[in-house]
Design a protein around this motif. Structure first.
Motif, mmCIF file in Angstrom:
data_model
loop_
_atom_site.group_PDB
_atom_site.id
_atom_site.type_symbol
_atom_site.label_atom_id
_atom_site.label_comp_id
_atom_site.label_asym_id
_atom_site.label_seq_id
_atom_site.Cartn_x
_atom_site.Cartn_y
_atom_site.Cartn_z
ATOM 1 N N GLU A 69 57.937 42.677 27.543
ATOM 2 C CA GLU A 69 59.081 42.733 28.482
ATOM 3 C C GLU A 69 60.132 41.676 28.206
ATOM 4 O O GLU A 69 60.762 41.160 29.128
ATOM 5 C CB GLU A 69 58.593 42.591 29.935
ATOM 6 N N GLY A 71 62.977 41.997 26.550
ATOM 7 C CA GLY A 71 64.334 42.524 26.709
ATOM 8 C C GLY A 71 65.116 42.654 25.410
ATOM 9 O O GLY A 71 66.213 43.220 25.403
ATOM 10 N N MET A 74 66.659 46.044 24.431
ATOM 11 C CA MET A 74 67.682 46.538 25.353
ATOM 12 C C MET A 74 69.080 46.076 24.919
ATOM 13 O O MET A 74 70.055 46.782 25.089
ATOM 14 C CB MET A 74 67.363 46.052 26.764
ATOM 15 N N TYR A 75 69.170 44.870 24.359
ATOM 16 C CA TYR A 75 70.453 44.336 23.901
ATOM 17 C C TYR A 75 70.726 44.716 22.449
ATOM 18 O O TYR A 75 71.852 45.020 22.073
ATOM 19 C CB TYR A 75 70.478 42.806 24.028
ATOM 20 N N TRP A 84 65.495 51.132 29.356
ATOM 21 C CA TRP A 84 64.616 49.976 29.601
ATOM 22 C C TRP A 84 64.405 49.769 31.091
ATOM 23 O O TRP A 84 65.349 49.670 31.859
ATOM 24 C CB TRP A 84 65.289 48.751 28.995
ATOM 25 N N PHE A 86 61.336 47.845 34.023
ATOM 26 C CA PHE A 86 60.148 47.003 34.101
ATOM 27 C C PHE A 86 58.941 47.884 34.397
ATOM 28 O O PHE A 86 59.065 48.906 35.073
ATOM 29 C CB PHE A 86 60.302 45.949 35.206
ATOM 30 N N PRO A 87 57.758 47.504 33.912
ATOM 31 C CA PRO A 87 56.571 48.323 34.171
ATOM 32 C C PRO A 87 56.159 48.291 35.640
ATOM 33 O O PRO A 87 56.314 47.282 36.316
ATOM 34 C CB PRO A 87 55.496 47.678 33.285
ATOM 35 N N LEU B 139 57.463 45.864 42.478
ATOM 36 C CA LEU B 139 58.651 46.022 41.640
ATOM 37 C C LEU B 139 59.781 46.632 42.472
ATOM 38 O O LEU B 139 59.635 47.727 43.012
ATOM 39 C CB LEU B 139 58.344 46.933 40.451
ATOM 40 N N ASN B 172 67.194 39.846 32.333
ATOM 41 C CA ASN B 172 67.204 41.313 32.175
ATOM 42 C C ASN B 172 67.525 41.946 33.524
ATOM 43 O O ASN B 172 66.681 42.503 34.207
ATOM 44 C CB ASN B 172 65.866 41.787 31.613
ATOM 45 N N TYR B 185 75.487 48.474 29.876
ATOM 46 C CA TYR B 185 74.960 48.005 28.592
ATOM 47 C C TYR B 185 75.591 46.663 28.241
ATOM 48 O O TYR B 185 76.813 46.548 28.179
ATOM 49 C CB TYR B 185 75.224 49.024 27.469
ATOM 50 N N VAL B 186 74.746 45.677 28.047
ATOM 51 C CA VAL B 186 75.233 44.354 27.642
ATOM 52 C C VAL B 186 74.952 44.207 26.146
ATOM 53 O O VAL B 186 73.790 44.225 25.725
ATOM 54 C CB VAL B 186 74.514 43.239 28.432
ATOM 55 N N PRO B 187 75.992 44.085 25.324
ATOM 56 C CA PRO B 187 75.770 44.023 23.883
ATOM 57 C C PRO B 187 75.109 42.712 23.443
ATOM 58 O O PRO B 187 75.080 41.736 24.182
ATOM 59 C CB PRO B 187 77.178 44.145 23.292
ATOM 60 N N ALA B 188 74.573 42.728 22.219
ATOM 61 C CA ALA B 188 73.795 41.599 21.697
ATOM 62 C C ALA B 188 74.649 40.376 21.392
ATOM 63 O O ALA B 188 74.122 39.276 21.207
ATOM 64 C CB ALA B 188 73.053 42.034 20.432
ATOM 65 N N LEU B 251 70.973 37.198 18.724
ATOM 66 C CA LEU B 251 70.474 38.567 18.576
ATOM 67 C C LEU B 251 71.319 39.404 17.615
ATOM 68 O O LEU B 251 70.802 40.201 16.844
ATOM 69 C CB LEU B 251 70.459 39.235 19.956
ATOM 70 N N VAL B 290 64.392 37.167 26.055
ATOM 71 C CA VAL B 290 65.839 37.084 25.845
ATOM 72 C C VAL B 290 66.386 35.917 26.659
ATOM 73 O O VAL B 290 65.854 35.579 27.724
ATOM 74 C CB VAL B 290 66.517 38.403 26.263
#
Lengths: 100, 441
Positions: A69, A71, A74-75, A84, A86-87, B139, B172, B185-188, B251, B290
């Protein structure tokens, strides 16, 4: 000191629902996109848990079992192939850090 | 739990726990929700908590026999490395030995769980001892919005309602994206991936090797050959009987250079300087996460909505401007400020936009945003290849010449430096870096 392979490293990690065979994946990958339009297939090398692999024919495959997890995918995926989340604590697979 | 809460906090990391502690102490009825088995179960950091806010949150935390923190920092080192040498700036002082410490090293699985215990104690002493909760293993899938106002959260089929929601979900930030405060969407480009190992030693060996005394600790950052040319750097922190050693890697650059983070970590561990430092230990955990860079271009412009506040790394509040990697202290301060806003909102019975905006105003006035605003140039500079590649090579080239005694006529240091510059960079590079560096720091 001895260097660890990735598999040895992943072997140190505790996962939730490790014994369950029927888990709900929290990441969905449209590998069709990876295998047709993606110019770099970067998830196969940037993922710190090597959840994305490339076979001999250059096709991308995804498995969620080792996911920690973090991330990264995702980026890193700029092709829209990665969905993406979370579980789920009960029916998903996910990490529980011993140190963090 | 059909009753409405004053506030629901999503995420029991440093930001969420700081907010919860502040709410509990001020008699606010809240629900803190964490997706992990316990607070800290899913959290990873380098990591050091800088500054004195922890002492505000848990007064005299240092007096506790086995508190949640590992060591206080009185020794700092910044190391420039090339392929076989290292050149360090090293500072150690007894000045840092007095509590409240200006930096404590933590392991999140232990620290967050300990801090959550303190929050539970504060709840037990509050007016809402039976009505405020820290709930783990849940969650949050959705922030419930009605007419543009946050009214609660949904988990599975269950809904919980509140006058306000604090999002402290971490980097995240899916919920922050869901409510429209961050792009889907957030780019790297301005994000990094951290990889880390925890290596265990006999405590005596660790203390002798790093010259630790009692609970003193050391932080060491590495710039240069640590990363196989990938933008980023390395870190090493001493815990009680383990060290945290790892890399933070850009990244986008990782993607472009086609490299695996765990391979680079092994390279780093075999660097002559690092190899001799970490000799003999046993790896007990490998982790990755991240991390934000501190580049404002990736931060959400707005950190509030009607009835909603975003704090901690969900708001990308983290910065490395060369002096330290600051994230958990930003999380702590932003969590405290968010909670203070909720306390005021409850008094006024106004959780609307203009009241929520005050949180962002207060954050802007605080050291967190002032530093982030003032050190943007330093953040950009650190991610400049001249700085993370050419400079460490140049410094070590000079170091090698300067410290070589060869029974030959010795050059003046100025001439050695000129030779190093010629070898590894240009004067123009240095002038640019010099000007930028002088302005940015």
């Amino acid at each position: 000191m001895k260097l660890l392979s990735l598999n040895e490293r992943l072997g140190l990690i505790s996962y939730r629902n490790q014994a369950k065979s029927d888990i709900k994946p929290h990441i969905r990958v449209d590998t069709e996109i990876c295998n047709t339009v993606c110019p770099h297939k970067c998830t196969t090398y940037v993922c710190p848990a090597n959840c994305y692999t490339m076979d001999e024919e250059g096709k991308v495959h995804f498995q969620v079992e080792d996911c920690i997890e973090c991330g990264t995918c995702m980026y890193a995926c700029d092709q829209g192939a990665v969905t993406w989340e979370f579980p789920d604590p009960e029916i998903g697979r996910g990490v529980t850090w011993n140190f963090g | 739990m059909d009753e409405k809460f004053d506030c629901i906090i999503v995420g029991a990391g440093v930001a969420g726990l700081a907010a919860a502690m502040t709410l509990a102490r001020n008699n606010i009825k809240f629900l803190l929700i964490e997706k992990g088995e316990f607070a800290g179960a899913k959290n990873v950091s380098g990591g050091v908590i800088w500054g004195h806010d922890l002492a505000k949150l848990v007064p005299e935390y240092w007096k506790e026999e086995d508190g949640g923190w590992d060591r206080f920092i009185n020794h700092r080192r910044l190391t420039f490395i090339d392929d076989q040498s290292s050149f360090s700036i090293d500072f150690k002082s007894d000045h840092f030995n007095e509590a409240p410490y200006s930096g404590v090293i933590v392991l999140r699985s232990k620290f967050d769980r300990w801090l959550a215990g303190k929050v539970e104690e504060a709840i037990a002493e509050s007016d809402y001892a039976m009505d405020s909760f820290v709930a783990t293993n849940i969650l949050v899938e959705e922030v419930l919005m009605e007419d543009g106002k946050a009214v609660g959260i949904r988990t599975g089929d269950e809904k919980f309602y509140a006058d306000s929601v604090i999002i402290a979900e971490g980097v995240n930030n899916l919920l922050t994206r869901q409510v429209g405060l961050q792009d889907k969407y957030v780019p790297a480009d301005h994000m990094l991936t951290g990889v880390k190992e925890i290596i265990r030693y006999d405590q005596k060996v660790l203390e002798d090797r790093f010259q630790l005394n009692g609970l003193s600790g050391m932080s060491n950052e590495y710039v240069g050959f640590a990363t196989r040319g990938v933008e980023g750097g390395g870190f090493l922190y001493t815990n009680r009987d383990t060290i945290s050693i790892g890399l933070v890697l850009g990244l986008k650059d990782l993607r472009e250079k086609n490299l695996k983070p765990y391979d680079i970590l092994n390279d780093f561990k075999t660097h002559p300087v690092v190899r001799d430092t970490i000799r003999g230990g046993v790896v007990v955990e490998y982790s990755a996460h991240v991390v934000s860079s501190g580049d404002k271009r990736v931060m959400p412009d707005k950190l509030y909505k009607d009835g909603l506040l975003v704090c901690g790394e969900a708001a990308n509040l983290l910065m490395n401007a060369g002096k330290a990697i600051q994230g958990m202290d930003y999380a702590m301060r932003s969590g405290i400020l968010a909670a203070e806003n909720i306390i005021e909102a409850k008094e006024k019975q106004d959780f609307g936009n203009s009241q929520m905006k005050k949180y962002q105003d207060n954050l802007s006035d605080s050291y967190v945003m002032q530093d982030i605003d003032n050190f943007q140039d330093a953040v950009h500079l650190l991610h400049n290849p001249v700085m993370y590649q050419k400079m460490p090579n140049l410094i070590n080239h000079f170091g090698r010449n300067f410290f070589t005694i060869s029974n030959e006529p010795t050059q003046k240091a100025r001439d050695m430096l000129r030779a190093s510059v010629k070898e590894h960079a240009s004067y123009w590079d240095l002038i640019k870096i010099g000007i930028k560096g002088a302005r940015s720091l």
